[in-house]
Design a protein around this motif. Sequence first.
Motif, PDB file in Angstrom:
ATOM      1  N   LEU A   1       0.865  -1.095   0.042  1.00  0.00           N
ATOM      2  CA  LEU A   1      -0.178  -0.335   0.238  1.00  0.00           C
ATOM      3  C   LEU A   1       0.642   1.172   0.074  1.00  0.00           C
ATOM      4  CD1 LEU A   1      -3.199  -0.586   2.757  1.00  0.00           C
ATOM      5  CD2 LEU A   1      -3.307  -0.547  -0.161  1.00  0.00           C
ATOM      6  N   VAL A   2       1.950   1.173   0.898  1.00  0.00           N
ATOM      7  CA  VAL A   2       2.894   2.399   1.006  1.00  0.00           C
ATOM      8  C   VAL A   2       3.901   2.755  -0.707  1.00  0.00           C
ATOM      9  CG1 VAL A   2       4.914   3.014   2.065  1.00  0.00           C
ATOM     10  CG2 VAL A   2       3.123   2.605   2.974  1.00  0.00           C
ATOM     11  N   GLU A   3       3.499   1.303  -1.115  1.00  0.00           N
ATOM     12  CA  GLU A   3       5.052   1.199  -2.344  1.00  0.00           C
ATOM     13  C   GLU A   3       4.138   2.192  -3.306  1.00  0.00           C
ATOM     14  OE1 GLU A   3       6.699  -2.349  -2.781  1.00  0.00           O
ATOM     15  OE2 GLU A   3       7.802  -1.530  -4.622  1.00  0.00           O
ATOM     16  N   VAL A   4       2.584   2.108  -3.292  1.00  0.00           N
ATOM     17  CA  VAL A   4       1.622   1.541  -4.421  1.00  0.00           C
ATOM     18  C   VAL A   4       1.426   3.197  -4.344  1.00  0.00           C
ATOM     19  CG1 VAL A   4      -1.250   2.105  -4.445  1.00  0.00           C
ATOM     20  CG2 VAL A   4       0.310   0.139  -5.144  1.00  0.00           C
ATOM     21  N   THR A   5       1.569   4.257  -3.269  1.00  0.00           N
ATOM     22  CA  THR A   5       1.015   5.320  -3.319  1.00  0.00           C
ATOM     23  C   THR A   5       2.285   6.083  -2.900  1.00  0.00           C
ATOM     24  OG1 THR A   5       1.413   5.062  -0.826  1.00  0.00           O
ATOM     25  CG2 THR A   5      -0.620   5.312  -1.331  1.00  0.00           C
ATOM     26  N   GLU A   6       3.418   5.829  -2.971  1.00  0.00           N
ATOM     27  CA  GLU A   6       4.735   6.236  -3.102  1.00  0.00           C
ATOM     28  C   GLU A   6       5.062   6.349  -4.403  1.00  0.00           C
ATOM     29  OE1 GLU A   6       7.619   5.036  -0.517  1.00  0.00           O
ATOM     30  OE2 GLU A   6       6.750   6.172   1.103  1.00  0.00           O
ATOM     31  N   LYS A   7       5.012   5.099  -5.750  1.00  0.00           N
ATOM     32  CA  LYS A   7       5.708   5.409  -6.741  1.00  0.00           C
ATOM     33  C   LYS A   7       4.836   4.707  -8.121  1.00  0.00           C
ATOM     34  CE  LYS A   7       9.188   2.489  -5.099  1.00  0.00           C
ATOM     35  NZ  LYS A   7      10.049   0.501  -4.778  1.00  0.00           N
ATOM     36  N   VAL A   8       3.947   4.480  -7.817  1.00  0.00           N
ATOM     37  CA  VAL A   8       2.741   4.445  -8.717  1.00  0.00           C
ATOM     38  C   VAL A   8       2.370   5.751  -9.328  1.00  0.00           C
ATOM     39  CG1 VAL A   8       0.951   3.909  -9.642  1.00  0.00           C
ATOM     40  CG2 VAL A   8       2.070   2.417  -8.792  1.00  0.00           C
ATOM     41  N   ARG A   9       2.872   6.447 -10.324  1.00  0.00           N
ATOM     42  CA  ARG A   9       2.553   7.593 -11.100  1.00  0.00           C
ATOM     43  C   ARG A   9       1.538   7.619 -11.906  1.00  0.00           C
ATOM     44  NH1 ARG A   9       8.231  10.338 -11.935  1.00  0.00           N
ATOM     45  NH2 ARG A   9       8.449   8.114 -12.802  1.00  0.00           N
ATOM     46  N   PHE A  10       0.920   8.655 -13.285  1.00  0.00           N
ATOM     47  CA  PHE A  10       0.373   7.903 -14.349  1.00  0.00           C
ATOM     48  C   PHE A  10       1.442   8.430 -14.935  1.00  0.00           C
ATOM     49  CE2 PHE A  10      -2.428   8.550 -10.964  1.00  0.00           C
ATOM     50  CZ  PHE A  10      -3.795   7.675 -11.242  1.00  0.00           C
ATOM     51  N   CYS A  11       1.077   7.951 -16.427  1.00  0.00           N
ATOM     52  CA  CYS A  11       2.226   8.409 -17.816  1.00  0.00           C
ATOM     53  C   CYS A  11       2.332   9.598 -17.947  1.00  0.00           C
ATOM     54  CB  CYS A  11       1.613   7.321 -18.468  1.00  0.00           C
ATOM     55  SG  CYS A  11       2.227   7.821 -20.192  1.00  0.00           S
ATOM     56  N   SER A  12       3.035  10.075 -18.863  1.00  0.00           N
ATOM     57  CA  SER A  12       2.758  11.567 -18.896  1.00  0.00           C
ATOM     58  C   SER A  12       2.324  12.384 -20.149  1.00  0.00           C
ATOM     59  CB  SER A  12       4.104  12.819 -18.663  1.00  0.00           C
ATOM     60  OG  SER A  12       4.907  11.598 -19.547  1.00  0.00           O
ATOM     61  N   LEU A  13       1.831  10.882 -20.919  1.00  0.00           N
ATOM     62  CA  LEU A  13       1.606  10.997 -22.180  1.00  0.00           C
ATOM     63  C   LEU A  13       0.666  10.404 -22.061  1.00  0.00           C
ATOM     64  CD1 LEU A  13       2.720  11.799 -24.923  1.00  0.00           C
ATOM     65  CD2 LEU A  13       3.437   8.923 -25.378  1.00  0.00           C
TER      66      LEU A  13
ATOM     67  N   ALA B   1       4.536   2.637 -13.044  1.00  0.00           N
ATOM     68  CA  ALA B   1       5.784   3.210 -12.425  1.00  0.00           C
ATOM     69  C   ALA B   1       7.184   4.097 -13.107  1.00  0.00           C
ATOM     70  CB  ALA B   1       6.367   1.184 -12.336  1.00  0.00           C
ATOM     71  N   GLN B   2       7.247   4.215 -14.493  1.00  0.00           N
ATOM     72  CA  GLN B   2       8.321   4.942 -14.890  1.00  0.00           C
ATOM     73  C   GLN B   2       7.361   6.531 -15.042  1.00  0.00           C
ATOM     74  OE1 GLN B   2      10.825   3.690 -14.951  1.00  0.00           O
ATOM     75  NE2 GLN B   2      10.450   1.820 -13.835  1.00  0.00           N
ATOM     76  N   GLU B   3       7.987   7.385 -15.484  1.00  0.00           N
ATOM     77  CA  GLU B   3       7.350   8.411 -16.604  1.00  0.00           C
ATOM     78  C   GLU B   3       6.770   8.063 -17.223  1.00  0.00           C
ATOM     79  OE1 GLU B   3       7.910  11.989 -16.304  1.00  0.00           O
ATOM     80  OE2 GLU B   3       7.387  12.593 -17.299  1.00  0.00           O
ATOM     81  N   LEU B   4       6.801   7.528 -18.369  1.00  0.00           N
ATOM     82  CA  LEU B   4       6.736   6.622 -19.407  1.00  0.00           C
ATOM     83  C   LEU B   4       5.614   5.094 -18.863  1.00  0.00           C
ATOM     84  CD1 LEU B   4       8.026   7.765 -22.700  1.00  0.00           C
ATOM     85  CD2 LEU B   4       6.103   8.960 -21.718  1.00  0.00           C
ATOM     86  N   CYS B   5       4.026   5.345 -19.560  1.00  0.00           N
ATOM     87  CA  CYS B   5       4.656   3.763 -19.166  1.00  0.00           C
ATOM     88  C   CYS B   5       4.430   3.190 -20.326  1.00  0.00           C
ATOM     89  CB  CYS B   5       2.575   3.501 -19.471  1.00  0.00           C
ATOM     90  SG  CYS B   5       1.429   3.555 -21.084  1.00  0.00           S
ATOM     91  N   ARG B   6       4.841   1.430 -19.661  1.00  0.00           N
ATOM     92  CA  ARG B   6       5.299   0.303 -20.846  1.00  0.00           C
ATOM     93  C   ARG B   6       4.901   0.776 -22.572  1.00  0.00           C
ATOM     94  NH1 ARG B   6       3.125  -4.529 -21.033  1.00  0.00           N
ATOM     95  NH2 ARG B   6       1.432  -3.030 -19.905  1.00  0.00           N
ATOM     96  N   ILE B   7       3.509   0.962 -22.860  1.00  0.00           N
ATOM     97  CA  ILE B   7       3.366   0.945 -24.018  1.00  0.00           C
ATOM     98  C   ILE B   7       3.731   1.611 -24.912  1.00  0.00           C
ATOM     99  CG2 ILE B   7       1.057   1.079 -25.333  1.00  0.00           C
ATOM    100  CD1 ILE B   7      -0.157  -0.393 -22.822  1.00  0.00           C
ATOM    101  N   CYS B   8       3.649   3.502 -23.799  1.00  0.00           N
ATOM    102  CA  CYS B   8       3.738   4.253 -24.412  1.00  0.00           C
ATOM    103  C   CYS B   8       5.691   4.290 -24.882  1.00  0.00           C
ATOM    104  CB  CYS B   8       3.336   5.999 -23.565  1.00  0.00           C
ATOM    105  SG  CYS B   8       1.833   6.188 -24.089  1.00  0.00           S
ATOM    106  N   SER B   9       6.281   3.535 -24.213  1.00  0.00           N
ATOM    107  CA  SER B   9       6.962   3.639 -24.617  1.00  0.00           C
ATOM    108  C   SER B   9       8.170   2.836 -25.426  1.00  0.00           C
ATOM    109  CB  SER B   9       8.370   3.670 -22.880  1.00  0.00           C
ATOM    110  OG  SER B   9       8.233   2.579 -22.491  1.00  0.00           O
ATOM    111  N   ASP B  10       7.369   1.893 -25.890  1.00  0.00           N
ATOM    112  CA  ASP B  10       7.453   0.743 -26.530  1.00  0.00           C
ATOM    113  C   ASP B  10       7.316   1.157 -28.052  1.00  0.00           C
ATOM    114  OD1 ASP B  10       7.422  -1.628 -28.369  1.00  0.00           O
ATOM    115  OD2 ASP B  10       5.848  -2.552 -27.076  1.00  0.00           O
TER     116      ASP B  10
END
Lengths: 199, 379
Positions: A46-58, A64-73
């Motif tokens: 729960l803590v990890e989720v609130t700290e690490k998960v964000r929304f893809c900027s695109l 989990a990253q600035e860009l999601c898996r699909i956008c960076s593929d």
Amino acid sequence: MYEGVVQDLIDELGRLPGVGPKSAQRIAFHLLQADPTDIRRLVEVLVEVTEKVRFCSLCGNVSAQELCRICSDARRDPSVLCVVEEPKDVVAIEKTREFRGRYHVLGGAISPIEGIGPDDLRVKELVTRLASDDVTEIILATDPNLEGEATATYLARLLKPMGLRVTRLASGLPVGGDLEYADELTLGRAFEGRRLLDV
Amino acid sequence: MHVTRLSLTDFRSYPAVEIELVPGATALVGPNGQGKTNLVEAVGYVAALSSHRVATDAPLIRLGCRRAVVRAGVSRAGRQILVELEIVSGAANRARVNRAPVPRTRDVLGLLRTVSFAPEDLTLVKGDPDGRRRFLDDLLVARAPRFAGVRSDYERVLKQRNTLLKSIKQGKGDIRTLDVWDDQLAAVGAELLAGRRYLVHLLAPYVTEAYREVAGGQGDALIEYRGSLGPEILADPRPGRDALRAHLLEAMARRRPVELERQVSLVGPHRDDLVLQLGPFPAKGFASHGESWSYALALRLGSYQLLRADIGPDGDGEPVLILDDVFAELDSGRRDRLAALVKDAEQVLVTAAVPEDVPEVLSGDRIRVGQGEALRVDR
């Protein structure tokens, strides 16, 4: 009412979607009797989720990253963009393994009752994205209900003048089901959207 | 069709009750407040999935209980259908047909048809248009259950659009999205409008005929659908949906400044009315008390005849007639004529406080209702 922190736990669980007071109570007592290491693991996640998960900027999908898996593929087709309401819709479409383009997550649908207008959705981001990307087709995959249809109509009107091919997912009969069990509305839509058979 | 058996659990005042019903006339007799109406209300609920007495389901569940169960055996075109409905407080209702669960409770609509007469029917003639719109929409759903979806979609679109108009006025809403709600309102509204317009075309001759019979041959009753779109557009009894949609859009565009000012939707079937003419005059305001009653009865009798003539895909369209406490309201002439008109129906359920209120020609089976029980009286 239970004492102090137990009632607090039940109240908090009861605020989750789909959890009523009875279920909240059941989950609370399950947690009280569970193995402490399991609970610690749950807390950590729960803590990890609130700290690490964000929304893809695109695209706005969870990432989990600035860009999601699909956008960076790089293998995904950049010319087709599928517009959905929620991240869970992305997961649903991904399961089909049919769609090789990219997504744009709106974060909901237009609904005046809930106070949601286009400015509360990621519409501005969509338009910006279209101006710079090489997108040629937009697939509107909002829910087939009143609010989803209204959102699709709104977007179609906004995007058509930009010279894009704008399509809407078809409505019709569920595959593998029986025609007789389809409700009249779905059956009516299926008639409207019938297609020529190539034989 | 007719109801063969009705069983209730925790419905209204009843912890548990079960009655066998036969074709022909059945009188449910008992003092007021003992639950006669609750029994026929349950029959009506199976047909319409709503009660004409209340707007929500909550009052149907016995006080302190979480769910009510209504079971009805229906005999239709030689088939026996068992409909079971579970009315749950604070959750979705569930339905089973012949012991098998149905995906949507709405799928039960149309299996049983009823036409109910009640003392409140007088407001159909004397009251506001919303009662007459509800009358039309209920009949529309009884004839073609798919209209239940159209009706609820329309209510939702209207609510969305009205909310948007209000928030635009407050400077919060986005006026660019009004166009898309215009589209939705026009699409769903056109469907509802086309359905109602054609229904009135079919119903009108039956009402005229029924009025003549109830009123003892006097007066010409003529019903007419009057809409916010104007008479020339609605002159066609089967208007095309696409044309109606275009007209609705055009009317909304024209009235937009006023709608923005008043913050309500002023165009669409929710603004329409069923006009009841009696000779050259509108019944509302001109008809006497007796004439108003004749008109109210004629609307129900006309509905009965219309449904009866419409066999439908399941065969046997004849609805069950429910006459809830109406005879006490009528003078003896109307009472006798109404009784004579319904006595040959396949099934008539009559409720009355005292046996004297049940006309002789309807004195078939008798069930005494009181103290949470309903018992057949051997006569």
